[in-house]
Structure formats: C-alpha cells, structure tokens
Design a protein around this motif. Structure first.
Motif, mmCIF file in Angstrom:
data_model
loop_
_atom_site.group_PDB
_atom_site.id
_atom_site.type_symbol
_atom_site.label_atom_id
_atom_site.label_comp_id
_atom_site.label_asym_id
_atom_site.label_seq_id
_atom_site.Cartn_x
_atom_site.Cartn_y
_atom_site.Cartn_z
ATOM 1 N N LYS A 178 -10.696 -9.726 4.150
ATOM 2 C CA LYS A 178 -10.186 -8.705 5.058
ATOM 3 C C LYS A 178 -10.203 -7.323 4.407
ATOM 4 O O LYS A 178 -10.576 -6.326 5.036
ATOM 5 C CB LYS A 178 -8.762 -9.062 5.481
ATOM 6 C CG LYS A 178 -8.126 -8.049 6.396
ATOM 7 C CD LYS A 178 -6.710 -8.437 6.775
ATOM 8 C CE LYS A 178 -6.100 -7.360 7.641
ATOM 9 N NZ LYS A 178 -4.668 -7.468 7.751
ATOM 10 N N LYS A 179 -9.798 -7.241 3.157
ATOM 11 C CA LYS A 179 -9.578 -5.942 2.520
ATOM 12 C C LYS A 179 -10.848 -5.268 2.013
ATOM 13 O O LYS A 179 -10.921 -4.032 1.987
ATOM 14 C CB LYS A 179 -8.570 -6.079 1.375
ATOM 15 C CG LYS A 179 -7.178 -6.442 1.853
ATOM 16 C CD LYS A 179 -6.608 -5.369 2.756
ATOM 17 C CE LYS A 179 -5.209 -5.702 3.220
ATOM 18 N NZ LYS A 179 -4.586 -4.611 3.949
ATOM 19 N N ASP A 207 -12.962 2.828 4.181
ATOM 20 C CA ASP A 207 -12.191 3.941 3.626
ATOM 21 C C ASP A 207 -13.067 4.819 2.741
ATOM 22 O O ASP A 207 -13.043 6.045 2.845
ATOM 23 C CB ASP A 207 -11.000 3.432 2.808
ATOM 24 C CG ASP A 207 -9.934 2.748 3.637
ATOM 25 O OD1 ASP A 207 -9.937 2.915 4.877
ATOM 26 O OD2 ASP A 207 -9.095 2.045 3.044
ATOM 27 N N VAL A 208 -13.837 4.190 1.870
ATOM 28 C CA VAL A 208 -14.704 4.941 0.961
ATOM 29 C C VAL A 208 -15.737 5.728 1.761
ATOM 30 O O VAL A 208 -15.971 6.912 1.491
ATOM 31 C CB VAL A 208 -15.381 4.002 -0.065
ATOM 32 C CG1 VAL A 208 -16.474 4.729 -0.840
ATOM 33 C CG2 VAL A 208 -14.337 3.426 -1.024
ATOM 34 N N GLU A 211 0.830 -1.205 0.000
ATOM 35 C CA GLU A 211 0.000 0.000 0.000
ATOM 36 C C GLU A 211 0.866 1.257 0.000
ATOM 37 O O GLU A 211 0.560 2.240 -0.670
ATOM 38 C CB GLU A 211 -0.959 -0.037 1.183
ATOM 39 C CG GLU A 211 -1.958 -1.171 1.046
ATOM 40 C CD GLU A 211 -2.787 -1.442 2.285
ATOM 41 O OE1 GLU A 211 -2.666 -0.711 3.282
ATOM 42 O OE2 GLU A 211 -3.580 -2.401 2.242
ATOM 43 N N ARG A 212 1.968 1.219 0.708
ATOM 44 C CA ARG A 212 2.860 2.377 0.766
ATOM 45 C C ARG A 212 3.416 2.701 -0.620
ATOM 46 O O ARG A 212 3.507 3.865 -1.006
ATOM 47 C CB ARG A 212 3.991 2.104 1.757
ATOM 48 C CG ARG A 212 4.991 3.201 1.826
ATOM 49 C CD ARG A 212 4.400 4.517 2.320
ATOM 50 N NE ARG A 212 5.168 4.940 3.449
ATOM 51 C CZ ARG A 212 4.750 5.718 4.400
ATOM 52 N NH1 ARG A 212 3.538 6.185 4.363
ATOM 53 N NH2 ARG A 212 5.503 6.048 5.385
ATOM 54 N N ASN A 213 3.798 1.671 -1.404
ATOM 55 C CA ASN A 213 4.287 1.915 -2.762
ATOM 56 C C ASN A 213 3.240 2.621 -3.606
ATOM 57 O O ASN A 213 3.556 3.514 -4.387
ATOM 58 C CB ASN A 213 4.675 0.602 -3.451
ATOM 59 C CG ASN A 213 6.060 0.151 -3.097
ATOM 60 O OD1 ASN A 213 6.924 0.945 -2.789
ATOM 61 N ND2 ASN A 213 6.266 -1.154 -3.133
ATOM 62 N N ASN A 242 -4.204 -3.366 -1.067
ATOM 63 C CA ASN A 242 -3.783 -4.511 -1.840
ATOM 64 C C ASN A 242 -4.878 -5.549 -1.645
ATOM 65 O O ASN A 242 -5.135 -5.964 -0.516
ATOM 66 C CB ASN A 242 -2.443 -5.043 -1.350
ATOM 67 C CG ASN A 242 -2.014 -6.203 -2.178
ATOM 68 O OD1 ASN A 242 -2.661 -7.245 -2.168
ATOM 69 N ND2 ASN A 242 -0.949 -6.031 -2.927
ATOM 70 N N LEU A 243 -5.521 -5.952 -2.710
ATOM 71 C CA LEU A 243 -6.692 -6.835 -2.597
ATOM 72 C C LEU A 243 -6.333 -8.316 -2.602
ATOM 73 O O LEU A 243 -7.082 -9.126 -3.115
ATOM 74 C CB LEU A 243 -7.681 -6.516 -3.721
ATOM 75 C CG LEU A 243 -8.271 -5.121 -3.685
ATOM 76 C CD1 LEU A 243 -9.248 -4.922 -4.821
ATOM 77 C CD2 LEU A 243 -8.929 -4.829 -2.364
#
Length: 167
Positions: A98-99, A106-107, A33-35, A92-93
């Motif tokens: 979990k994601k 988040d949305v 996710e950071r990338n 990252n899916l």
C-alpha cells in the motif's frame, strides 16, 4: 540541513520513554506519519524561529482534493538569502504493497513542482504571490522502525540512489 540533528534528537527523546517496551508484539511500534511531520517541523523551527508550518496543506490535483502532510515556509533572513518552502510527506512503511505506491505518488508530485499545470504549484503561487525567488525542497520522511528486512532494504536502496521496489 542543520535541523536534521535536532530532528534526530527529538526522536531520541521520544524513544527514551521506553515506548517499545509498552507496545504489544501484535501491534509493533511505528511512528504515525503525523509524528514524523510534527517532529521534523519542530526541528526546523528550532533553527529558524520565524518558520511557518501548515499541516495538511490542501491543494487540488486532477480535480481531486489532496494535501501534503506539511508545508514549511522559511522567510529570507540573515541566514538565508532567499525564502525556502519545504514540501513534506511522511510515510510509515509497515504495509509495503500500500505505502510504496503512495510514496511514489508523493515523490512524483513534489518532483513535478515546476510544472505549470501542477495543482500544488498553483496553490503555492497563490499563497506566495509576491515571492518570486522561493526555493522549493521536497522532504520525504519514512519510518522503518521494527520493520522487516524488505522494508529496511527499500530505505537503504533509496538512500544509495538505487531504489528497488521488487524486494
């Protein structure tokens, strides 16, 4: 949106390193996710050199510490008649169970930015007290590299405006 091409170029350059060839099958390639956040912010800064990026932007929500993956402030300029704030979440899916709930949270958080009780909005108002005309945009970045068909279907459905989380 002019920086989206730059974002794509950043990832094309990354993949030119042949990462997929050195990544084990047991632990397939995925972009942290950071990338995703860093490369997107870098693309924004290519277009708007005066943009300010804050990673792991903190705020309080429902009495809990929380954060956005990144917040990008773009001041008004000759290209922009008013300042912009990009609220960035990356996912990252690789683990859908979990994601997907995290992505939905988040949305919802970003979508409710105009709610006066929103902790994120309160933090942003405190950060930019003199800026009354800021436009806020949510940016959700998702990696589906080497994902299964069900992962990719979520991305395709999301982009078409008809998300289906039951696949």
């Amino acid at each position: 949106v002019e920086f989206v091409g730059e974002y794509k170029k950043n990832f094309s350059n990354l993949f030119s390193l042949r990462i997929a060839e050195v990544t084990s099958r047991a632990n397939p390639l995925y972009l942290a996710e950071r990338n995703q956040s860093v490369n997107f912010a870098k693309a924004v800064q290519t277009k708007y050199s005066n943009a300010i990026v804050w990673y792991e932007f903190p705020f309080i929500e429902n009495s809990r510490n929380n954060h956005l993956d990144a917040m990008v402030y773009i001041p008004s300029s000759q290209d922009l008649d008013q300042p912009l704030v990009l609220l960035i979440e990356s996912k990252n899916l690789r683990t859908l169970t979990k994601k997907i709930p995290e992505l939905a949270d988040d949305v919802h958080r970003i979508d409710s930015i105009n709610d006066a009780t929103n902790g994120l909005r309160n933090q942003l108002d405190a950060l930019f007290p003199a800026e009354k005309s800021i436009k806020y945009y949510g940016v959700i970045l998702c990696d589906v590299q080497k994902a299964k068909k069900s992962h990719k279907n979520i991305a395709v459905n999301w982009m078409s405006g008809a998300p289906n989380y039951d696949e």
